[in-house]
Design a protein around this motif. Structure first.
Motif, PDB file in Angstrom:
ATOM      1  N   ASP A 106       2.581   5.264   5.245  1.00 20.08           N
ATOM      2  CA  ASP A 106       3.037   6.480   4.569  1.00 20.08           C
ATOM      3  C   ASP A 106       2.850   6.308   3.072  1.00 20.08           C
ATOM      4  N   SER A 107       2.000   7.116   2.480  1.00 24.50           N
ATOM      5  CA  SER A 107       1.706   6.974   1.060  1.00 24.50           C
ATOM      6  C   SER A 107       1.582   8.343   0.420  1.00 24.50           C
ATOM      7  N   SER A 108       2.015   8.423  -0.829  1.00 25.12           N
ATOM      8  CA  SER A 108       1.858   9.664  -1.585  1.00 25.12           C
ATOM      9  C   SER A 108       0.591   9.647  -2.429  1.00 25.12           C
ATOM     10  N   ALA A 109      -0.205   8.594  -2.311  1.00 24.49           N
ATOM     11  CA  ALA A 109      -1.429   8.490  -3.107  1.00 24.49           C
ATOM     12  C   ALA A 109      -2.460   9.504  -2.635  1.00 24.49           C
ATOM     13  N   CYS A 122       1.832   2.126  -3.508  1.00 23.97           N
ATOM     14  CA  CYS A 122       0.764   2.472  -4.435  1.00 23.97           C
ATOM     15  C   CYS A 122       0.686   3.985  -4.627  1.00 23.97           C
ATOM     16  N   THR A 123       0.454   4.399  -5.879  1.00 23.35           N
ATOM     17  CA  THR A 123       0.399   5.833  -6.171  1.00 23.35           C
ATOM     18  C   THR A 123      -0.950   6.312  -6.685  1.00 23.35           C
ATOM     19  N   ARG A 183       0.836  -1.214   0.000  1.00 19.66           N
ATOM     20  CA  ARG A 183       0.000   0.000   0.000  1.00 19.66           C
ATOM     21  C   ARG A 183       0.865   1.255   0.000  1.00 19.66           C
ATOM     22  N   ASN A 184       1.994   1.213   0.685  1.00 24.07           N
ATOM     23  CA  ASN A 184       2.893   2.369   0.697  1.00 24.07           C
ATOM     24  C   ASN A 184       3.463   2.666  -0.685  1.00 24.07           C
ATOM     25  N   TYR A 234      -5.794   6.488   3.228  1.00 23.10           N
ATOM     26  CA  TYR A 234      -5.124   5.251   3.649  1.00 23.10           C
ATOM     27  C   TYR A 234      -6.012   4.588   4.696  1.00 23.10           C
ATOM     28  N   CYS A 244      -5.680   3.419  -5.179  1.00 24.09           N
ATOM     29  CA  CYS A 244      -5.216   2.548  -4.103  1.00 24.09           C
ATOM     30  C   CYS A 244      -6.386   2.079  -3.244  1.00 24.09           C
ATOM     31  N   ASP A 296       0.778   9.186   6.972  1.00 30.27           N
ATOM     32  CA  ASP A 296      -0.213   9.728   6.039  1.00 30.27           C
ATOM     33  C   ASP A 296      -1.392  10.231   6.867  1.00 30.27           C
TER      34      ASP A 296
END
Length: 420
Positions: A86-89, A48-49, A45-46, A93, A52, A123
């Motif tokens: 932590d994701s940039s998507a 994924c951009t 998941r982290n 989350y 998600c 996130d």
């Protein structure tokens, strides 16, 4: 030229595939980092951009980590703490324990690791739902966004921080839920929601807000047996009310309600709990306010409350000065064994749609009566020496008024007289 065109096409296909979402489904309680583990689902998941999906659970009931009531994911000592969330998507989350079939609760158990926190949220749009986080050396949940993070909205819903789904006390070694932004230049957290969540048995505070943290709603809770305050708005320790609620800090250091009385109702087990609330004439004038009253067997050691059981929710409206001069639960049922009452206030900002919750109030504790049993001989007077029937009763508030006893219902046979 043909081979070059093929290579370009393959590159384009590869680029598209890298942003395609795959469902992150946890299918086993083992923590070896392979596909189907929670650790792998977080890692995937982290990465994924776009498009998600949430992390969901589909662990077979025959898994060795599952019982009839819950599935326990015990972290591996060698692998250590879980990856940070932590994701940039752009998508929120989400870790959703409510997706586990068979109504089995999901438990993340950190008893096997020597350092680290439970779920670390970087996130700030993260939602944690129906997850129990237990036995971690540090905080159960740490919400500390990375980078500038306004606007955002984290949520902890229907979860248990410090006890498993069987109710077994399994506290974390630090704070239950720590929400912090150490540096104002990192942005802030606003808004956030902790709702219908148990926070208990943790070595430090139950819920601690620190730094540039505002508009955090904390409602419908069960908070008890933590080492510090149930809710603590930094600095540590009770933040006393101030006139017109003029101070500022996490959650604007919102004033808590004052409980004035907890009077007996019309029959045994009923009470009427009443009080007042002084808020800011600038921020709270004519604003909706939710007052929640909680009961516990005893107050926190500081004298300020934790709240083991929610007893009543009062929808009030502040006056033009930002005050609720008088609020009351009306007659409510209070379960046996709850002698200490406390309350929180949640201010509703109808302009921004955000809500801010106070610390628990100073507790009001009523005398605790314990049952008495005596053996009498027929036709022989029974005399109980002073302090008599009050010997095993207690008054945690140490009120200057002495305890007294009164006959509510007399005996079926004979007479009963209580002497001063």
């Amino acid at each position: 030229m043909a081979r070059s065109a093929i290579r370009t096409l393959l590159l384009l296909v590869s680029l598209v595939a890298s942003t395609t979402a795959f469902a992150q489904v946890v299918t086993k309680t083992a923590d070896d980092g392979t596909a189907g583990t929670l650790r792998d689902a977080i890692n995937q998941r982290n990465l994924c951009t776009s498009a998600c999906s949430a992390i969901t659970f589909n662990i077979p009931g025959i898994d060795t980590g599952c019982t009839a009531t819950q599935c326990v994911i015990r972290l591996d000592a060698t692998l250590g703490a879980l990856p940070e969330l932590d994701s940039s998507a752009t998508e929120a989350y989400t870790i959703d324990g409510s997706t586990q079939p068979g109504a089995l609760g999901i438990v993340i158990d950190g008893s096997g690791i020597s350092t680290g926190n439970g779920l670390v949220v970087r996130d700030p749009s993260t939602t944690i739902q129906k997850i129990a986080v237990v036995n971690f050396p540090g905080a159960g949940v740490l919400v500390e966004p990375s980078g500038f993070s306004i606007p955002n909205s984290f949520q902890i819903l229907a979860s248990s921080i410090g006890a498993d789904w069987d109710g077994v006390a399994s506290g974390n070694g630090g704070t239950g839920i720590l929400v912090t932004v150490p540096d104002l230049f990192d942005g802030g957290i606003s808004p956030g929601l902790v709702n219908q969540t148990l926070v208990a048995n943790n070595a430090s505070t139950g819920i601690h807000l620190d730094g540039a943290v505002n508009d955090i709603e904390m409602t419908d809770l069960s908070v008890f047996d933590n080492g510090g305050l149930g809710i603590d708005l930094d600095p540590l320790g009770p933040t006393l009310n101030d006139p017109d609620d003029a101070d500022f800090g996490p959650n604007d250091l919102l004033n808590f309600p004052v409980i004035d009385s907890a009077l007996p109702g019309s029959s045994v087990g009923l009470r009427v709990i009443s009080g007042s609330l002084d808020l800011s004439s600038f921020d709270a004038a004519f604003a909706p306010v939710k007052i929640q009253v909680y009961g516990s067997p005893a107050p926190d050691g500081s004298g300020y409350g934790e709240g083991q059981q929610l007893l009543a929710t009062i929808a009030a409206t502040a006056d033009g000065n930002g005050d609720v001069t008088a609020w009351s639960t009306g007659e409510i049922s209070v379960p046996a064994g709850l002698y200490s009452f406390t309350a929180t206030a949640t201010l509703d900002d109808f302009c921004s749609g955000t809500r801010t919750t106070s610390e628990f109030s100073l507790a009001l504790t009523i005398p605790a009566a314990a049952a008495d049993a005596y053996t009498a001989t027929e036709d022989v007077a029974l005399t109980v020496a002073a302090p008599g029937v009050l010997a095993n009763d207690s008054d945690a508030d140490n009120s200057p008024s002495p305890l007294t006893a009164a006959v509510v219902t007399g005996p079926t046979n004979g007479t009963l007289t209580l002497n001063a």
